[in-house]
Design a protein around this motif. Structure first.
Motif, mmCIF file in Angstrom:
data_model
loop_
_atom_site.group_PDB
_atom_site.id
_atom_site.type_symbol
_atom_site.label_atom_id
_atom_site.label_comp_id
_atom_site.label_asym_id
_atom_site.label_seq_id
_atom_site.Cartn_x
_atom_site.Cartn_y
_atom_site.Cartn_z
ATOM 1 N N MET A 114 0.820 -1.208 0.000
ATOM 2 C CA MET A 114 0.000 0.000 0.000
ATOM 3 C C MET A 114 0.851 1.254 0.000
ATOM 4 N N ASP A 171 6.697 -8.573 -2.186
ATOM 5 C CA ASP A 171 6.488 -9.989 -2.495
ATOM 6 C C ASP A 171 5.911 -10.158 -3.899
ATOM 7 N N VAL A 172 6.090 -11.365 -4.469
ATOM 8 C CA VAL A 172 5.648 -11.567 -5.859
ATOM 9 C C VAL A 172 4.187 -11.250 -6.105
ATOM 10 N N THR A 173 3.311 -11.628 -5.183
ATOM 11 C CA THR A 173 1.885 -11.376 -5.439
ATOM 12 C C THR A 173 1.604 -9.874 -5.443
ATOM 13 N N ILE A 174 2.286 -9.141 -4.561
ATOM 14 C CA ILE A 174 2.110 -7.691 -4.507
ATOM 15 C C ILE A 174 2.800 -7.059 -5.708
ATOM 16 N N GLN A 175 3.943 -7.610 -6.110
ATOM 17 C CA GLN A 175 4.642 -7.135 -7.300
ATOM 18 C C GLN A 175 3.735 -7.206 -8.523
ATOM 19 N N ALA A 176 3.017 -8.328 -8.668
ATOM 20 C CA ALA A 176 2.109 -8.477 -9.801
ATOM 21 C C ALA A 176 1.036 -7.395 -9.765
ATOM 22 N N GLN A 177 0.531 -7.084 -8.565
ATOM 23 C CA GLN A 177 -0.473 -6.015 -8.434
ATOM 24 C C GLN A 177 0.078 -4.674 -8.892
ATOM 25 N N GLU A 237 0.759 -4.431 -12.675
ATOM 26 C CA GLU A 237 -0.522 -4.313 -13.366
ATOM 27 C C GLU A 237 -1.046 -2.878 -13.261
ATOM 28 N N GLY A 248 12.543 -10.869 -15.497
ATOM 29 C CA GLY A 248 11.139 -11.237 -15.581
ATOM 30 C C GLY A 248 10.261 -9.993 -15.611
ATOM 31 N N ALA A 307 10.549 -8.378 -19.029
ATOM 32 C CA ALA A 307 9.753 -9.066 -20.042
ATOM 33 C C ALA A 307 8.278 -8.727 -19.876
ATOM 34 N N ASN A 308 7.878 -8.529 -18.650
ATOM 35 C CA ASN A 308 6.480 -8.255 -18.347
ATOM 36 C C ASN A 308 6.049 -6.845 -18.749
ATOM 37 N N VAL A 322 0.431 -21.430 -15.811
ATOM 38 C CA VAL A 322 0.276 -19.970 -15.932
ATOM 39 C C VAL A 322 -1.158 -19.540 -15.702
#
Lengths: 343, 342
Positions: free
Chosen positions: B160, B187-193, B196, B217, B220-221, B342
């Motif tokens: 946050m 963390d990865v899950t927060i990184q993805a958020q 995005e 990674g 690439a994203n 995936v």
């Protein structure tokens, strides 16, 4: 790996609670059960605050467990021991720490840091042998023997981590807990340290508990992987199986969140993006602790805590979706989805 | 696509006891409107100093600009006074930092920290800024923004806080957003958020992003184009597909090779032997020469010039010279299929 593997460590219903004040208890590790076999690398992953480091430290006896049992080679780790036995126990289990800057005493020379364990356990008597052993250890981890007279500040992060590894190896342990040993290092240096750890395992028959949050490195180094969430184990499987067929919705989200170094795949990928943050372990949600962020959550998940079951051979999971007694709602939803596609 | 920022021959050094560390040496690149340019490299490669120079956050002294230009809107940012820079920072170009714990002011509410920029650059009243702050927090996905805006940073979680940082950075609709390792501490899950979120915002507002990272990674994203830095220099630039599928520089090969492949069983990871050069005394030739498995005599003596591979792809390596022996990409650097869940 042979079929008749020898268990080196048995962890049964391990709990570690920290008392914050009169009312609040932080349940860092809240009942985890797993085994580590001789010669394997067991990876432990999860987001920060999930209790993976606490679990590693409790196994090392750096923390005393609140409840549960840890057996190392058939002996209870937390049982009262004579001084002599305790010493022998400490020798056989060593740890590599995350921060290579904070875990080396800045006022000791490298050779004294490495030899501290040797001296305490009186493994070597003559000074000549001691020097020879230090030089041998420095060579094993890829450092120069004249590095021994220097101080930690003269080394880079990757070199310091090698010193930490040499210190752990000095007393010829059987089991090493590596708590995020590479997360403070650069990518190209990470590969060097991981290769070193793998080589040492082959040559010395070591068993590792490898704690990390970098899932792709964990897959590379581990034979089996356990996924923790809020102090509980969500899933354990062989590492290939875990990455190809994760069962727990949390593992699925975690693996789906790893960015893959391939732009074509990244463009076509549909990610499972979890909403929100990890809840506080002081006041975890009722029932399944993941339900507040779970895309598959059912009503029952708030009421009943999922059981830890071996769903497939050597593939353990704690989720109601895989429990015939509770997954009626999930199945109905899946059927609806299928119908919708057919219509 | 039109150009929004151009960095030309930028050189930045730092004075330390007894030596001058040449952190950035003759770096040139352009940033196009609406694109994401990723700058990748190891620590000490000069990527953060390059980014901080653009918004002039390099402390001088000990830092000093040796030469070069940073052209934005037709003007050279290096010639601007501190006062003039203040009207550009946050308004035209803003930055988010790696560590959301230390880059927010712990003694100010989040609302106040967002309002600061709005009141200065957009001449908003306190009340308008407050309302806009709530909108911004909502935009970056913070639930119950009316409550959250009155809270202090310590009441926010790591993810946050990074969202709040992004809200502050975006408050004045900047044309360029510089993100220095924005997800490394998460963390990865927060990184993805967060990744995005940055993508959504770029689509909606057309902001150009300079993303500094060492995680291929993440590159690439998110990236459109990539610049690979090593030893204070850019050694290769190209579109993201060119860098991943047709890399030309041995250092890029090494970086791609040292990533664990999720779809392959590898006994050993490819490593780049040795460590980066000491920039207090940088090599005269190619900075990668001491670690390069293909090094030739010429590499240690002369810095290779940028050689075009395609209209968008350049690399500085003697192997691209016509007189050099032909070297194929090592197998380890070939980006795999990664057929994982995936």
């Amino acid at each position: 790996m042979s079929n008749e593997r020898e268990k080196l460590l048995e962890i049964k219903d391990l709990k570690k609670h920290f008392k914050l004040d009169r009312k609040n208890v932080l349940k860092a590790v809240d009942g985890i059960t797993f085994d580590i076999y001789k010669g394997e690398t067991f990876g432990l992953v999860g987001e920060s605050g999930c209790g993976k480091s606490t679990a590693g430290r409790a196994i090392m006896r750096l923390y005393s467990a609140t409840e549960g049992k840890i057996e190392f080679g058939g002996e209870d780790v937390h049982q009262a021991k004579s001084k002599k036995m305790l010493k022998e126990f400490n020798r056989s289990m060593q740890m590599i720490f995350q921060d290579p800057y904070a875990s080396l005493n800045p006022r000791m020379t490298i050779k004294d840091i490495i030899a501290e364990g040797i001296d305490i356990h009186a493994l070597i008597q003559s000074p000549k042998e001691r020097t020879a052993r230090i030089n041998q250890l420095l060579e094993i981890v890829g450092l120069n023997k004249d590095h021994g007279n220097r101080y930690p500040h003269e080394f880079s992060g990757g070199q310091r981590q090698r010193i930490g590894i040499a210190r752990a190896l000095a007393v010829s342990p059987e089991f090493i807990v590596a708590d995020e040993p590479i997360s403070a290092l650069d990518v190209s240096i990470q590969a060097q340290v991981v290769n070193l750890l793998k080589r040492l395992q082959r040559e010395h028959g070591l068993t590792y508990l490898f704690i990390a949050h970098d899932l792709s490195m964990v897959k590379h180094i581990s034979d089996r992987v356990g996924v923790m969430y809020l102090g509980k184990m969500a899933e354990i499987a062989k590492s290939d199986e875990l990455y190809h067929e994760p069962l727990h919705p949390y593992t699925q989200a975690l693996i789906s969140a790893i960015p893959i170094a391939n732009p074509r795949i990244e463009r076509s990928r549909e990610r499972i993006i979890l909403e929100g943050d990890v809840p506080s372990p002081v006041n975890p949600p009722s029932g399944c602790s993941f339900r507040t962020r779970c895309p598959l959550a059912m009503d029952v998940c708030a009421k009943v805590e999922p059981t830890w079951q071996e769903y497939k051979e050597e593939h353990w999971v704690a989720c109601h979706v895989y429990d015939e007694n509770y997954n009626a709602e999930h199945k109905a939803r899946e059927n609806q989805k299928v119908e919708r596609i057919h219509v | 696509m039109s150009e929004i920022l151009e960095v030309k021959d930028l050189s930045v050094s730092f004075d330390t006891y007894g030596s001058e560390v040449k952190a950035v040496r003759n770096v040139s690149f352009q940033l196009m409107k609406g694109e994401t340019l990723a700058i990748v490299g190891e620590s000490g490669s000069g990527k953060s100093v390059t980014a901080q120079s653009i918004i002039r956050l390099v402390p001088t002294p000990p830092g000093k600009f040796i030469g070069g230009e940073i052209r934005f809107n037709g003007e050279d940012l290096l010639q601007k006074s501190e006062k003039q820079m203040e009207s550009i920072r946050g308004k035209e170009i803003s930055m988010i930092f790696q560590d959301p714990m230390t880059s927010l002011n712990p003694t100010m509410t989040i609302g106040k920290q967002i309002a600061e920029g709005l009141m200065k650059h957009q001449n908003m009243s306190k009340k308008e800024a407050h309302l806009r702050g709530i909108q911004l927090l909502k935009l970056v996905g913070i639930p119950t923004p009316e409550v959250r805006i009155k809270q202090y940073p310590h009441q926010y979680s790591g993810g946050m806080r990074q969202r709040a940082m992004i809200a502050i950075a975006l408050s004045c609709n900047p044309k360029i957003l510089i993100a220095d390792e924005p997800t490394t501490a998460l963390d990865v899950t927060i990184q993805a958020q967060i990744l995005e979120l940055m993508r959504q915002i770029q689509e909606e507002m057309g902001t150009a992003i300079i993303l500094i990272t060492h995680d291929l990674g993440v590159v690439a994203n998110t990236a459109t184009r990539v610049a690979v830095m090593y030893g204070g220099k850019i050694v290769e630039t190209g579109m993201v597909d060119e860098i991943f599928f047709e890399p030309k520089h041995p250092y890029t090969w090494g970086l791609l090779g040292s990533m664990p492949k999720l779809d392959k069983e590898q006994e050993e990871l490819q490593v780049i032997p040795g460590s980066p050069p000491d920039l207090a005394d940088p090599p005269t030739g190619c900075p990668f020469v001491t670690r390069c498995p293909y090094a030739m005599n010429v590499c240690g003596e002369h810095m290779p010039s940028d050689t075009s591979v395609s209209s968008t792809h350049e690399a500085a390596c003697w192997l691209l010279d016509e007189r050099a022996p032909k070297v194929d990409i090592p197998e380890s650097a070939i980006v795999g299929g990664n057929d994982i869940y995936v």
